[in-house]
Design a protein around this motif. Sequence first.
Motif, PDB file in Angstrom:
ATOM      1  N   SER A   1       1.477  -5.952 -12.137  1.00 54.99           N
ATOM      2  CA  SER A   1       0.923  -5.549 -13.431  1.00 54.99           C
ATOM      3  C   SER A   1       1.993  -4.991 -14.357  1.00 54.99           C
ATOM      4  CB  SER A   1      -0.190  -4.525 -13.232  1.00 54.99           C
ATOM      5  OG  SER A   1       0.304  -3.337 -12.641  1.00 54.99           O
TER       6      SER A   1
ATOM      7  N   GLN B   1      -3.600  -7.199 -14.061  1.00 54.68           N
ATOM      8  CA  GLN B   1      -2.988  -8.276 -13.282  1.00 54.68           C
ATOM      9  C   GLN B   1      -3.160  -9.641 -13.951  1.00 54.68           C
ATOM     10  OE1 GLN B   1      -2.030  -5.450 -11.028  1.00 54.68           O
ATOM     11  NE2 GLN B   1      -1.772  -7.298  -9.827  1.00 54.68           N
TER      12      GLN B   1
ATOM     13  N   SER C   1       0.841  -1.204   0.000  1.00 55.33           N
ATOM     14  CA  SER C   1       0.000   0.000   0.000  1.00 55.33           C
ATOM     15  C   SER C   1       0.869   1.244   0.000  1.00 55.33           C
ATOM     16  CB  SER C   1      -0.917  -0.019   1.235  1.00 55.33           C
ATOM     17  OG  SER C   1      -1.935   0.925   1.131  1.00 55.33           O
TER      18      SER C   1
ATOM     19  N   ASP D   1       5.270  -3.945  -8.724  1.00 53.00           N
ATOM     20  CA  ASP D   1       3.845  -4.089  -9.018  1.00 53.00           C
ATOM     21  C   ASP D   1       3.706  -5.157 -10.092  1.00 53.00           C
ATOM     22  OD1 ASP D   1       1.202  -3.904  -9.718  1.00 53.00           O
ATOM     23  OD2 ASP D   1       1.166  -1.721  -9.825  1.00 53.00           O
TER      24      ASP D   1
ATOM     25  N   SER E   1      -3.615  -7.123  -3.632  1.00 53.27           N
ATOM     26  CA  SER E   1      -3.847  -7.232  -5.074  1.00 53.27           C
ATOM     27  C   SER E   1      -2.605  -6.881  -5.879  1.00 53.27           C
ATOM     28  CB  SER E   1      -5.011  -6.318  -5.478  1.00 53.27           C
ATOM     29  OG  SER E   1      -6.200  -6.713  -4.845  1.00 53.27           O
ATOM     30  N   ARG E   2      -1.803  -5.925  -5.402  1.00 54.88           N
ATOM     31  CA  ARG E   2      -0.628  -5.487  -6.160  1.00 54.88           C
ATOM     32  C   ARG E   2       0.393  -6.602  -6.348  1.00 54.88           C
ATOM     33  NH1 ARG E   2       0.982  -0.305  -6.703  1.00 54.88           N
ATOM     34  NH2 ARG E   2       3.108  -0.879  -6.176  1.00 54.88           N
TER      35      ARG E   2
END
Length: 521
Positions: free
Chosen positions: A425, A356, A60, A423, A336-337
Amino acid sequence: MSRLGVKSSVYQGDDSCLGELDVIPVKDQNFQFPNNEIRIHRISPRSQRCRPLSILQTISPSSVCCKLESSSPFQQPNLINLHAICYRKLQTAVVLVGDGEIHLVAMRSKRKKYPCFWCYSVPKGLYNASLAMLNVRCLPIVFDLDETLVAANSMRSFEDKIGVLRGRTASETDPLRLAEMNAQVKRYEDDRLILKQYAESDSVMDDGKVLKVQAEEVPLLSDDHETKLVRPVIRLQEKNIVLTRIFPEIRDTSVLVRLRPAWEVMRSYLTTGGRKRFEVFVCTMAERNYALEMWRLLDPQGLLIGSNQLRDRVVCVKSGSKKSLMNVFQDGICPSRMAMVIDDRLDVWEDKDQPQIHEVPPFTPYYAPEVETANDLHVLHIAKNVVEHVRKCFFEDFDGSLLRKITDVFYEDDVVNSPSSPDMSSYLASTLELVVVAGPKVWRSSAHGRACGPSTKALAALMACGSWVNGPTELCLGGPNCPAHRCFLDLPVSKCVLWVCPTGGCWALCLTEPLLVGFPA
């Protein structure tokens, strides 16, 4: 109020006051603790190898809500001791606020002004879950089921699909297309016959041998841990087929399941020698009893998801709703990251989660069984290479960049200039990545069309690329011998295969020899 911020009393344990700290706002936030009291609920688990700041930056990075420092002219030994313990033992002081947690991270100070903390606001439970994974270099991964890992049919679905195909053959005039459709009908009928034998007699004839059902116990997800369900199962290992019954007492719930080839390759990579490289989750639009049985067939020993984790880790989404990582990682069990998704469809996911996702071609063993391999490399083998590559990139950045830079961050630094965090993604969205795993080299484009775009643009880029060795000499697209739209490129010095998904969603270039080629970004 002090000249710096709002004074707040710090409490721990049995309401013993440790002292006072000034709450310093950061960025555009004006966070205040309830009643101007900082009540420490607990101290986080001790990290084995990661500084708390690196963990919070990863899960975060934009959640610093305030800073804490002391403006008291007097020493506050209890707060200094709290700061020293947290800093030395790689722990945080945790304050519960609403449905979230505020983690007080002990910081170094350029002015040697202690105690001082940065405060991160994160969902409850997220820090502990992320700490446990990062300590052992593990990441979360989410799998879809139908047409990603399995292709399952009941008697009714077989009959429906065969009926549709026969209706189409009646009006088909292209002899090559008609031959392909008839071959597809034959594959459906062969499997329907196997399922019919199983549903009626609890046995099947395979290569002249009669195979009878084996009783397999399935623990039920209930408070009564001794409750078990016994399913009649037949496994045809060489054909990657499993016959099972969702509700054992109802023969009409019999299904024939084809497991996607190379799943064993993926599964063995995810966990090896008792060590998990990924924490596994499932997100599907299937009915729950069906989904649990499909996953049991894929993970019969419970190595990827333990029986006590199934309730939370197999997530079923209602038809018509969008899949979401927020729903998968409910109760803050995963960030989620740090996650990646393996699915055959991008459009069923919330827009914010699509970066993702690694999109794989749909598993279509009846329509085009040859699509599963590109030059003898199965789709899930390619996906495993991508998963391995992404994990490697993540921890190269985490260990080699973030952990190193975090040691240079001080309390007085601006939080907006904190080191960037890895990250998932960003690795999945790489323009083109080269993945090498003891075999062919695999080039893969972004499944989202953010690299070379859809497959037509990718092909155009290939043809126009000046980095080819002597250029591609032949390009054959589609055709009757290529129902899955595979493309073959013959190079003078090597052989390579460009596989294009029928939906145009993704493609992979497999080099069978160590030839390095390039593509325009």
